[in-house]
Design a protein around this motif. Structure first.
Motif, mmCIF file in Angstrom:
data_model
loop_
_atom_site.group_PDB
_atom_site.id
_atom_site.type_symbol
_atom_site.label_atom_id
_atom_site.label_comp_id
_atom_site.label_asym_id
_atom_site.label_seq_id
_atom_site.Cartn_x
_atom_site.Cartn_y
_atom_site.Cartn_z
ATOM 1 N N ARG A 188 0.836 -1.210 0.000
ATOM 2 C CA ARG A 188 0.000 0.000 0.000
ATOM 3 C C ARG A 188 0.867 1.254 0.000
ATOM 4 N N ALA A 189 1.955 1.210 0.764
ATOM 5 C CA ALA A 189 2.856 2.364 0.797
ATOM 6 C C ALA A 189 3.527 2.537 -0.579
ATOM 7 N N LEU A 190 3.914 1.407 -1.199
ATOM 8 C CA LEU A 190 4.511 1.478 -2.542
ATOM 9 C C LEU A 190 3.493 2.045 -3.537
ATOM 10 N N ASP A 191 2.258 1.572 -3.425
ATOM 11 C CA ASP A 191 1.182 2.024 -4.305
ATOM 12 C C ASP A 191 1.060 3.550 -4.243
ATOM 13 N N ALA A 192 1.045 4.077 -3.014
ATOM 14 C CA ALA A 192 0.899 5.529 -2.844
ATOM 15 C C ALA A 192 2.068 6.259 -3.500
ATOM 16 N N ALA A 193 3.296 5.729 -3.321
ATOM 17 C CA ALA A 193 4.475 6.404 -3.875
ATOM 18 C C ALA A 193 4.484 6.324 -5.402
ATOM 19 N N VAL A 194 4.198 5.126 -5.944
ATOM 20 C CA VAL A 194 4.268 4.921 -7.395
ATOM 21 C C VAL A 194 3.158 5.710 -8.101
ATOM 22 N N SER A 195 1.986 5.804 -7.444
ATOM 23 C CA SER A 195 0.872 6.529 -8.064
ATOM 24 C C SER A 195 1.223 7.992 -8.306
ATOM 25 N N HIS A 211 0.061 0.898 -14.552
ATOM 26 C CA HIS A 211 -0.213 1.359 -15.916
ATOM 27 C C HIS A 211 0.506 2.679 -16.128
ATOM 28 N N TYR A 212 1.231 2.789 -17.240
ATOM 29 C CA TYR A 212 2.004 4.011 -17.473
ATOM 30 C C TYR A 212 1.892 4.444 -18.929
ATOM 31 N N ASP A 213 2.348 5.672 -19.155
ATOM 32 C CA ASP A 213 2.350 6.215 -20.516
ATOM 33 C C ASP A 213 3.786 6.169 -21.034
ATOM 34 N N PRO A 214 4.100 5.223 -21.931
ATOM 35 C CA PRO A 214 5.496 5.072 -22.380
ATOM 36 C C PRO A 214 5.996 6.273 -23.180
ATOM 37 N N LEU A 215 5.087 7.159 -23.587
ATOM 38 C CA LEU A 215 5.552 8.368 -24.278
ATOM 39 C C LEU A 215 6.070 9.382 -23.254
ATOM 40 N N ARG A 216 5.786 9.125 -21.955
ATOM 41 C CA ARG A 216 6.266 10.043 -20.914
ATOM 42 C C ARG A 216 7.361 9.433 -20.055
ATOM 43 N N ILE A 217 7.347 8.095 -19.878
ATOM 44 C CA ILE A 217 8.411 7.461 -19.093
ATOM 45 C C ILE A 217 8.716 6.091 -19.705
ATOM 46 N N GLY A 218 9.997 5.788 -19.863
ATOM 47 C CA GLY A 218 10.401 4.520 -20.475
ATOM 48 C C GLY A 218 10.304 3.370 -19.474
ATOM 49 N N TYR A 219 10.354 2.139 -19.989
ATOM 50 C CA TYR A 219 10.204 0.956 -19.142
ATOM 51 C C TYR A 219 11.326 0.870 -18.109
ATOM 52 N N ALA A 220 12.573 1.032 -18.564
ATOM 53 C CA ALA A 220 13.708 0.888 -17.645
ATOM 54 C C ALA A 220 13.675 1.982 -16.583
ATOM 55 N N GLY A 221 13.385 3.209 -17.011
ATOM 56 C CA GLY A 221 13.316 4.332 -16.077
ATOM 57 C C GLY A 221 12.227 4.124 -15.035
ATOM 58 N N LEU A 222 11.093 3.587 -15.482
ATOM 59 C CA LEU A 222 9.982 3.338 -14.562
ATOM 60 C C LEU A 222 10.363 2.266 -13.547
ATOM 61 N N CYS A 223 10.974 1.165 -14.036
ATOM 62 C CA CYS A 223 11.367 0.080 -13.125
ATOM 63 C C CYS A 223 12.375 0.586 -12.088
ATOM 64 N N ASP A 224 13.304 1.450 -12.523
ATOM 65 C CA ASP A 224 14.272 2.035 -11.573
ATOM 66 C C ASP A 224 13.552 2.862 -10.516
ATOM 67 N N ALA A 225 12.620 3.687 -10.964
ATOM 68 C CA ALA A 225 11.903 4.562 -10.036
ATOM 69 C C ALA A 225 11.089 3.733 -9.049
ATOM 70 N N ILE A 226 10.498 2.629 -9.514
ATOM 71 C CA ILE A 226 9.707 1.764 -8.632
ATOM 72 C C ILE A 226 10.627 1.102 -7.598
ATOM 73 N N ALA A 227 11.806 0.651 -8.056
ATOM 74 C CA ALA A 227 12.750 0.006 -7.138
ATOM 75 C C ALA A 227 13.205 0.991 -6.055
ATOM 76 N N ARG A 228 13.453 2.242 -6.448
ATOM 77 C CA ARG A 228 13.847 3.260 -5.453
ATOM 78 C C ARG A 228 12.714 3.528 -4.477
ATOM 79 N N ALA A 229 11.483 3.587 -5.015
ATOM 80 C CA ALA A 229 10.319 3.828 -4.140
ATOM 81 C C ALA A 229 10.160 2.677 -3.145
ATOM 82 N N TRP A 230 10.431 1.453 -3.582
ATOM 83 C CA TRP A 230 10.295 0.266 -2.722
ATOM 84 C C TRP A 230 11.285 0.317 -1.573
ATOM 85 N N GLU A 231 12.511 0.776 -1.878
ATOM 86 C CA GLU A 231 13.512 0.871 -0.814
ATOM 87 C C GLU A 231 13.132 1.926 0.204
#
Lengths: 311, 237
Positions: free
Chosen positions: B31-38, B56-76
């Motif tokens: 739930r905390a990750l959800d709030a951060a990623v949203s 769900h994301y808009d790939p014209l605004r953020i790339g797959y690798a960049g999104l996965c990195d941001a999610i991993a940072r949010a998880w930490e």
């Protein structure tokens, strides 16, 4: 105002769908073939997201109560205005009292009717799209019926044009759609994956806006077909225990507990939605970078539609 | 540190899955990750579930690798102690009515409990809404007393009325819409978990706690009429 004289087997009001509701179990809904839907709106001078009609297999018969522009795109349904043939993928100008009829589709499954200004049913959770199973949105959450009157927002008459022939989709009886493997492709045997990618699957008649149910060679799992329930993306290819894939579409359930071997790319969903029962599709795997490149190409194509001005 | 996997879900979504047993701790971290990623730029919407988050994301605004990195940072950085307090919602439920709670007596016999004890156990705890999914407004609930564990129906019913409160396996369930199902039905709530006519069609959300309160048939009918007239509000603590 548009009056429905005969709705056809399933005509619903759709727009580009409602975002942000999947976490409440409510799918996006919206036009299945977004390309055809957006072109119809542009032909009548609407914003892309204006609400129109999605017509399945056989189109409706309806009367215009006011002078307006309409356009019919998508599946090839013969169009008549007061009995005279009219072209698809073109701006059509109607006079009050004109009766439009869409016949049975000769190719493709779903046709779209845009009306200048857009159909003005109330927005529900940010969208006018109909979600039939949830009885939400559209006109009272249901498919259109004989006698329904659809209010239309005011708009200026557009300058008529038509889409160039070269840009009109053909809706063939066999298609290949691009997929990205995953999220649970590791739950299938190498042979199962090869079966999925190298054999054709036929569309079953029980397919609907929730999912395209397919029939073909059974896809083998490694160890069971159940997973801990998780979210289902648009285009997810779910493979239950019988090994027969289901492509989940705009009205899909938000979560589920079956393995998902791959996801059909967003820019291919419209072609899946145009496939008729008995017609076949094959899956071709591509990587995410390629998928994003092709998505950008599809967006660019919409921005540069080859137009022909009408006299 | 619990590891997190990003799995592709087509060109518009990524499935983020935690490698940790399902339970309260994971639920709160997600739930905390959800709030951060949203809140990330380019993220459109998310769907939480038992141990995953579909983003769900808009790939014209953020790339797959960049999104996965941001999610991993949010998880930490997730901090479940920062979650907003969850709501406690009271759901009135009529059990002792052969039409509404049609499996009540059979379940009591099968579990070798008296009907009173069965109802007491089922209403004795606060259930946690893990997430909403499958059908509009349908909650996945955790926290059922273990004494109520019972195999699901061998042959699922083709239709179970909306509002039915049931048990099956280790889970308790409330049907938000009429649907097929394999749960034993103990009672029914007159409250609608999904009402397409309402301004906010879905009552519950992930993280809510739910408490069942026994009512009799007269009260059920009264609340049902008030719900239909739009004059009933559930008690939220």
């Amino acid at each position: 105002m548009i009056t429905i004289l005969d709705p056809g087997p399933q005509t619903t009001i759709q727009d580009l769908g409602r975002a942000g509701q999947l976490r409440f179990g409510i799918p996006a809904s919206g036009a299945l073939d977004r390309f055809a839907f957006i072109v119809a709106n542009r032909l009548v001078g609407n914003a892309d997201a204006a609400a129109g009609m999605e017509c399945t297999l056989v189109g409706p018969r309806f009367a215009a109560q006011h002078a307006c522009a309409i356009a019919v795109t998508g599946a090839q349904m013969p169009i008549t205005i007061n009995g005279a043939a009219a072209p698809a993928w073109s701006t059509l100008l109607l006079q009050p009292g004109d009766v439009v009829r869409l016949g049975a589709a000769r190719a493709g499954l779903r046709a779209y009717v845009a009306v200048g200004g857009g159909i003005d049913v109330p927005q529900v959770l940010g969208s006018r799209s109909t979600y039939l199973r949830g009885r939400l949105g559209g006109l009272h959450g249901r498919a259109l019926k004989k006698g329904d009157c659809l209010p239309v927002l005011a708009s200026a008459m557009p300058r008529p044009w038509r889409l160039a022939d070269c840009a009109m989709p053909r809706y063939p009886s066999e298609i290949v759609v691009k997929v990205v493997l995953g999220p649970q492709s590791d739950r299938f045997t190498a042979e199962g994956l090869a079966t999925f990618l190298h054999t054709p699957y036929a569309m079953l008649p029980q397919s609907d806006r929730m999912g395209a149910r397919l029939h073909g060679a059974s896809i083998a799992h490694v160890a069971g077909h159940d997973i801990v329930s998780d979210g289902i993306a648009l285009g997810s290819v779910q493979v239950p225990g019988d090994g027969q894939p289901i492509v989940l579409l705009a009205d899909r359930q938000s979560t589920g507990g079956y393995t998902k071997i791959a996801t059909v790319c967003s820019f291919e969903i419209g072609r899946v939605g145009q496939l008729r029962p008995g017609q076949t599709l094959r899956f071709e795997a591509i990587g995410i970078e390629a998928a994003h490149r092709m998505l950008r190409e599809a967006v660019a194509m919409l921005e540069h539609l080859p137009r022909e001005e009408c006299a | 540190m619990v590891s997190l996997k990003c799995l592709p879900a087509g060109d518009l979504a990524v499935l983020v899955e935690a490698d940790q047993p399902i339970g309260l701790e994971l639920h709160q971290r997600l739930r905390a990750l959800d709030a951060a990623v949203s809140g990330l730029a380019g993220v459109i919407e998310t769907v939480p579930s038992f141990r995953a988050l579909l983003v769900h994301y808009d790939p014209l605004r953020i790339g797959y690798a960049g999104l996965c990195d941001a999610i991993a940072r949010a998880w930490e950085a997730v901090d479940p102690t920062q979650l907003s307090a969850s709501r406690l919602i009271e759901l009135p439920c009529c059990y002792r009515d052969p039409i509404l709670g049609f499996d009540l007596v059979g379940v009591a016999e099968r579990l070798d409990l008296g009907v009173d004890e069965l109802i007491r156990l089922q209403t004795s705890v606060d259930y946690l809404v893990y997430f909403i999914g499958f059908a509009p407004g349908q909650p996945y609930l955790a926290g059922m007393p273990t004494q109520l564990t019972i195999p699901r129906l061998e042959t699922p019913r083709t239709r179970t009325p909306a509002g039915s409160v049931g048990i099956g396996g280790t889970q308790c369930c409330v049907y938000s819409v009429e649907s097929p199902g394999g749960f034993w039905i103990l009672g029914r709530t007159p409250v609608r978990l999904y009402d397409p006519e309402a301004r906010e069609p879905v009552l519950l959300q992930a993280g809510d706690r739910l408490r069942f309160v026994e009512i009799d048939r007269g009260e059920f009918d009264r609340i049902e009429a008030a719900v239909a007239a739009g004059r009933f509000e559930v008690r939220v603590a």
